[in-house]
Structure formats: C-alpha cells, structure tokens
Write a protein that holds these residues in place. Structure first.
Motif, short mmCIF file in Angstrom:
data_model
loop_
_atom_site.label_atom_id
_atom_site.label_comp_id
_atom_site.label_asym_id
_atom_site.label_seq_id
_atom_site.Cartn_x
_atom_site.Cartn_y
_atom_site.Cartn_z
N VAL A 1 44.38 40.36 27.75
CA VAL A 1 43.51 40.72 28.88
C VAL A 1 42.91 39.42 29.40
CG1 VAL A 1 41.44 41.94 29.61
CG2 VAL A 1 43.00 43.01 27.97
N LEU A 2 43.19 39.10 30.65
CA LEU A 2 42.70 37.86 31.25
C LEU A 2 41.42 38.15 32.04
CD1 LEU A 2 45.71 35.81 32.70
CD2 LEU A 2 44.19 35.20 30.82
N VAL A 3 40.36 37.38 31.76
CA VAL A 3 39.08 37.56 32.44
C VAL A 3 38.58 36.20 32.92
CG1 VAL A 3 38.51 39.55 30.99
CG2 VAL A 3 37.72 37.27 30.33
N PRO A 4 37.68 36.17 33.88
CA PRO A 4 37.13 34.90 34.34
C PRO A 4 36.35 34.20 33.24
CG PRO A 4 36.49 36.71 35.80
CD PRO A 4 37.09 37.32 34.60
N GLU A 5 36.38 32.86 33.22
CA GLU A 5 35.63 32.14 32.20
C GLU A 5 34.12 32.30 32.40
OE1 GLU A 5 36.62 28.03 32.37
OE2 GLU A 5 35.93 27.75 34.44
N GLN A 6 33.70 32.54 33.62
CA GLN A 6 32.29 32.83 33.89
C GLN A 6 32.13 34.34 33.95
OE1 GLN A 6 31.51 30.71 37.53
NE2 GLN A 6 31.58 28.71 36.55
#
Length: 442
Positions: free
Chosen positions: A159-164
């Motif tokens: 699952v890819l999510v924003p680093e912020q």
C-alpha cells in the motif's frame, strides 16, 4: 422469567445462578473477576450528595481552570460553526436513543436520514455507493486497504501512501495491513503535494493500493490527481483518495480523476472540534458494492407499495458471516452521520460551496499577512491551500508555538522551523490578534 436484582439485563433466578457457579467450580460471581483492591468498590463511593446547582457551580470552577486559547489547529481536526438546528433535531429522542436500525418498521425516519447522508456523499464524490459512516478517516483508510486486498487485480501486497501523512492515520493503516499480510510504503512529496514523477518510478505490480490526499495533511490541494489515477490504472492498483466533505464541494470530482474509493472525514459538519471523535466517509464504485465495510441503507417498497428504507447487504458483517465477513466494523457513527447530514442540508449546496470558498480565501489572506512579518515565510508551499498552511519561522518553531500560546493562540509546531496554521469561520475573526501575536514573538 424472574429477574435477579431487579434488572432486565440479568434474567437468571438465584437457583439458576447457583447452578452455573457450581458447574464451573466457584462460590460466587466475584471470583470470576480479578479486580485490584485499590480500585475495587467497597460499597461506598465516598461522594458527598450535592444539589444540581452545587454541582453546576463546581463544574464551572473546574472549567474556568482551562487555558483560554484561540485554536488555529488543524491537521485532520476542523471546526466550523454548527447551526443550532443540528442540536435541536439530532437530540430528538427517536434519534438520540437509537442504536443500529435493524428493525425498519420502527426506524423509517432515521433510515431515511442516513439514506440522505449516503446520497450527499455520492453527489459530492461522483461515485456510485457510500456507506452510512465509519469511525473516522483512519479506519476508513484501513478498510480501503483491506478492500483492495480482496478485489485486487495485481499480485501485490504494498500500500503506497504519501510520506507526509498524519501519524495516527499511518499507525491505524499499518495495523489493518499487518493483519492482512500487506505492507505500507511511502512515496515522496514535492512542495506539499505528491511527487508524481517519483511515484511513477515506484509504482508497479507489487502495489495493491495507491493512496493520495487532497487537501494534503499540510493543507495543499493536489493538482495532479488525474495523473495519479492514471498510474494506478496502468499498474492495476486500486486508487484511494482521501479528502474532506467540505472541500469536495469545490474540488474536482474524485470519480473524474479515476478514484475507486474515497475516504476521509465528515466530522467538520455537525460536530465541534473534538480531537478524537470523528466521522469517517467511505464511497466507492459500484463494482465493490458487496465489499463495502459497515452498513448501507437502501430504498425499497413496503407491502403497500410505498417507498421504504432498510439496512441492506448485511451479509458482509461479522455477526452473520463471521470468518467470511469483509469487515469487523460493528457499531458505527450513525448519529454523527445524521448530524453531518442535517448540517449539510441546512447549508444547502450554495452554502456548502460558500463555506468551502471561505476556507480557500481565508487561508490565503492570513498567509499573506504572516508573510509580511519579519522572520516568517508563509505559505511555505507554493500551492493552493484549503483551511491551513505551513509557516517557516527563523526562530525554533517549538519556542515560537510556546510563545504564541502564552499570547493566547494555539498552532502546531511540525518541524524545527515549521508551524502549521488553520483558519476557519470559527477563528477567522481572531486573525488580527494572531498576526499581532506573531509580530510580537518574532
């Protein structure tokens, strides 16, 4: 059946209770509990009886000890003025005392209100289906990830999510993913929004869900959502978009940028800022109708052919399907969803758009005033903002936040030299004071 101790919740006779205790080999019910002596009830609460007026006076004295701060806090928790009609309608006994509306014959009013809530979300997102609420944005995101795992067209488990991303949201998502043997990874941000080029390099067959936000955790509006949606489509990943129910009234439709699922908060309507209590939204394409977590209210007809409402597709819940259930969400936020629906209906489409436009204009105006102060730069990100923005201060940010608090204003310190400021209709009239306080402490 007789009721021991006069309560309908313990309907066993003394003889039945004695037989059960004998069967498990204990003398009394207290033996079933391991309660430490310091907290065990000894028959006396030790509270002196007082009149209602005395209790009110005591509560007033306690509340008076709270710091008198004007909050310019945000990062997932937002307050807007809640019209009094919301309290007056939502506090009606048939709403306030209702549990889950399993019996449609006695719940038509509440079921219709929840159906209207779902309809509002469908209109705002452009998607086909919306449930009648989740606990909060974090659990909605976790449910989107597990849905992606069930319907995925790739063999991936990332699952890819924003680093912020707000810390609590990331933690809840990881908890959901851990149980489903998925992993959470991040992609870079560029000036407050997604670095789409870096995301394109990272996207691949191992990604089961791609998550983006607009507004982002730093209040920036994501300008390349369609490009992110195309990346998800090309790799076969589910595209989940996190947003806000007020922002959705003016932003491009999630359906138009390829979003498969929309999650986020709706608690900014109908609730005061609570920093804990929330209302999660969950909407998706019709393809996932039978995979939606929580509950759906459907419209049908009764035996007389009149329009009627009922909970539908409950077979995906754990109380029926058990290990085959798609979610363990049980008690949801139906009463809070009711409040959001009343608030939205009170504003109407034009009022909701006006509120959203104010969230853009007020943030822009306040950032411009802070930018004019020596020792501060605002906004840090060269983007359009919604409600909130980041300020760079030359002095250490935690110290500046502490000094602002001494002046009566609360802001977030998010880095060594970064503050985050959120403005809504509830604190907009105090922006003069905030700017003056900034000038004083800088």
């Amino acid at each position: 059946m007789s009721r021991a101790n006069g309560t309908p919740y313990a309907p066993h006779t003394d003889e039945e209770t004695a037989a059960m205790l004998a069967a498990i080999g204990v003398e009394d019910e207290e033996a079933l509990f391991d309660i430490p002596d310091p907290v065990a009830f000894d028959g006396d609460f030790g509270i002196e009886p007082r009149t209602e007026r005395e209790i009110r006076d005591e509560c007033a004295r306690i509340f008076a000890r709270n710091d008198d701060l004007t909050e310019f806090l945000g990062r997932g928790h937002y307050g807007h003025y809640v019209p009094s009609v919301v309290d007056h309608l939502a506090d009606r006994a048939e709403f306030l005392t209702s549990y889950t509306q399993y019996q449609p014959e006695v719940s038509q009013g509440f079921l219709q209100a929840l159906f209207e809530y779902q309809s509002m979300l469908v209109e705002l997102t452009g998607l086909d289906v919306a449930n009648c609420s989740m606990y909060d944005a974090a659990t909605a995101l976790g449910e989107a990830a597990t849905l992606a795992d069930r319907v995925r067209s790739t063999s991936g488990d990332v699952v890819l999510v924003p680093e912020q991303l707000r810390e609590g949201k990331r933690a809840v998502l990881e908890n959901y993913c851990d149980g489903a043997d998925m992993t959470v990874e991040t992609y870079p941000m560029a000036d407050g929004t997604a670095d789409v080029d870096a995301l394109a390099d990272r996207a691949g067959d191992d990604v089961v869900m791609l998550y983006a936000e607009s507004p982002t955790v730093r209040g920036c509006l994501e300008e390349r959502l369609a490009a992110i949606g195309d990346l998800a489509d090309e790799t076969g990943a589910l595209f989940a978009l996190g947003s806000d129910v007020v922002a959705l009234s003016v932003l491009e439709s999630p359906a138009s940028v390829g979003a498969d699922v929309v999650v986020g908060e709706a608690g900014s309507l109908g609730l005061p800022t609570s920093y804990g209590m929330g209302l999660g939204i969950f909407a998706c394409r019709d393809d996932f109708l039978r995979q939606v977590p929580g509950r759906l209210v459907g419209a049908s007809e009764d035996a007389n052919g009149d329009r009627a409402y009922t909970l539908t597709l409950q077979t995906r819940e754990q109380h029926i399907r058990k290990e085959r259930a798609t979610s363990n969400i049980c008690t949801n936020q139906a009463w809070v969803a009711l409040r959001a629906a009343i608030h939205a209906a009170t504003l109407g489409p034009d009022g909701l758009v006006d509120l959203a436009n104010d969230c853009v204009r007020d943030a822009e105006a306040l950032a411009a005033r802070i930018e004019g102060l020596s020792g501060a730069t605002a906004p840090v990100h060269d983007r359009h903002h919604f409600r909130e923005f980041v300020v760079h201060v030359d002095q250490p940010a935690p110290a500046v936040a502490e000094d602002l608090e001494a002046e009566g204003f609360a802001v977030h310190a998010i880095d060594d030299h970064l503050l985050q400021v959120c403005v809504t209709d509830l604190n907009a009239e105090r922006t003069d004071g905030l700017v003056a306080a900034f000038e004083e402490v800088l």
